[in-house]
Write a protein that holds these residues in place. Sequence first.
Motif, PDB file in Angstrom:
ATOM      1  N   ILE A 270       0.844  -1.204   0.000  1.00  0.00           N
ATOM      2  CA  ILE A 270       0.000   0.000   0.000  1.00  0.00           C
ATOM      3  C   ILE A 270       0.875   1.249   0.000  1.00  0.00           C
ATOM      4  O   ILE A 270       0.595   2.227  -0.713  1.00  0.00           O
ATOM      5  CB  ILE A 270      -0.946  -0.016   1.217  1.00  0.00           C
ATOM      6  N   VAL A 275      -2.839  -1.131  -4.313  1.00  0.00           N
ATOM      7  CA  VAL A 275      -4.002  -1.416  -3.471  1.00  0.00           C
ATOM      8  C   VAL A 275      -4.741  -2.617  -4.043  1.00  0.00           C
ATOM      9  O   VAL A 275      -4.793  -2.809  -5.254  1.00  0.00           O
ATOM     10  CB  VAL A 275      -4.926  -0.192  -3.350  1.00  0.00           C
ATOM     11  N   PRO A 298      -8.176   3.802   5.533  1.00  0.00           N
ATOM     12  CA  PRO A 298      -6.795   4.161   5.143  1.00  0.00           C
ATOM     13  C   PRO A 298      -6.338   5.518   5.654  1.00  0.00           C
ATOM     14  O   PRO A 298      -5.144   5.734   5.873  1.00  0.00           O
ATOM     15  CB  PRO A 298      -6.854   4.153   3.608  1.00  0.00           C
ATOM     16  N   ARG A 302      -2.515   5.622   8.454  1.00  0.00           N
ATOM     17  CA  ARG A 302      -1.189   6.143   8.104  1.00  0.00           C
ATOM     18  C   ARG A 302      -0.496   6.646   9.364  1.00  0.00           C
ATOM     19  O   ARG A 302      -0.838   7.685   9.914  1.00  0.00           O
ATOM     20  CB  ARG A 302      -1.323   7.273   7.081  1.00  0.00           C
ATOM     21  N   ARG A 350     -12.897   2.603  -0.845  1.00  0.00           N
ATOM     22  CA  ARG A 350     -11.854   2.848   0.157  1.00  0.00           C
ATOM     23  C   ARG A 350     -10.586   3.379  -0.496  1.00  0.00           C
ATOM     24  O   ARG A 350      -9.931   4.295   0.016  1.00  0.00           O
ATOM     25  CB  ARG A 350     -11.564   1.548   0.902  1.00  0.00           C
ATOM     26  N   TRP A 351     -10.223   2.806  -1.659  1.00  0.00           N
ATOM     27  CA  TRP A 351      -8.990   3.226  -2.330  1.00  0.00           C
ATOM     28  C   TRP A 351      -9.222   4.431  -3.225  1.00  0.00           C
ATOM     29  O   TRP A 351      -8.335   5.280  -3.353  1.00  0.00           O
ATOM     30  CB  TRP A 351      -8.429   2.065  -3.139  1.00  0.00           C
TER      31      TRP A 351
END
Length: 458
Positions: A270, A275, A298, A302, A350-351
């Motif tokens: 990632i 992803v 996400p 981080r 999500r991505w």
Amino acid sequence: VRPDSGRIIVGGRERLAHSPAEARRGGVVSVYQEPALIPDLDIRSNLRLTQTPEAPFRDWLAELGIDDLRLSELARDLPLATLRIIDLARSLAIEPDLLLLDEMTAALPANLTERVLAVVDGHRGADRSVIFISHRMIEIAAVCDRATVLREGETVGVVDMTDGAEEQIVELMLGEIAQALPARATPAPEGDARPIDATPRLSGRSLGARRRLHDVSFDVFPGEVLGVVALEGQGQDEMFDILAGSSRPTGGELLVDGVSVSFGHPADAIQAGLVYVPADRAEALLMQRSVHENIALPFSARIRTWGPINLADERRKVNESIATLQIDTRAGGEVRQLSGGNQQKVTIARWVAGGVRTMLCFDPTRGIDIRTKHQIYLLLRELADAGAAVLFYTSELKEIQLVCDRTIVIFGGRVVSEVDAADADERNLLRAAYHFDPGEALPKAALAGAPSEAPVDR
């Protein structure tokens, strides 16, 4: 789930079950895409939980193609396809009045799918009924007398399964979105349209893993959707596990933007901009959390940006992703209450919310409805048009020409062919997937639909 309105009538009598067990006692049994077996119990114990008699269970298992099962085996140690057949045999053993099959053939190998369809077809004309839910038109046409089409929670049509029924069903399912779906979302670029000095976003060089992946090389460029076609068990699972950081290769090299990389954890992939969208939604989602929490995950994961969360910015990005993918959030606050198609949209959203450089899609449309499939096709093309690189494995060969610019074919853990989108019809892909010579006849099972089981060694 209790209905808010309407009535359920079985055998001329109104019924309302308050639990699956009560429905089962009333002669109504459901078999879902995900097996309803407790992983840490053996098969015999799972049968006892539902008071299933062993003798008819074994008879149905044999008829469905599994005659060497030991009831002492733990459910978690058995392949997913076997668990699905066990779930069906367990339901058939109590001779229900109404059997509901919800996408249970999704990802079954061809031989087991044929057995399931034969059993369903055998109920035709009997005093028991079957409700058969499938996204595969060939299955609907093979075993159903008529089809009821639902869209956004409402019945939009009932079609008798006669000539031309498939076209009617697709039109009813797609609705307005059908106007935006030509044969392909955008035309495939010519083979020489890419700059000669273009650097691949993602490359594999002679990748190997355990026994199934031996020598796989490929390049995926920015702005491209590269398809992957393979029979079941040809190394595609291992390849995607390597790319997603879930396992390490036993040989070869992986490059991102021309730089050699090594992933020890999915977080490393990632971090490098790769992803992953798996076929199994449960593998990717927090099923008991909300749509918003799943999409926003996400942003809070981080480590370098830990601290106060900009909730307004997070909410804006999440809402934009929900709107882009047209996610239906009416089912409730938990992702597990959504349909399979909407769950997969959440995985992709999500991505998308954080921006996509390279997306790895492993059979992302498995077991979801046609309308949602086409929405995903369009989204993947839009991501590529915006500069992302997409690697797309599918078990449904029709999807290659709808989504991809070109495709690689894997057989025996090696890339055996590369096909441009214009030439990637089902017959050509099947021939390459079975590694057949140009004049060699395809097997009947392959011609009946997309290949899903490995051939014998040749």
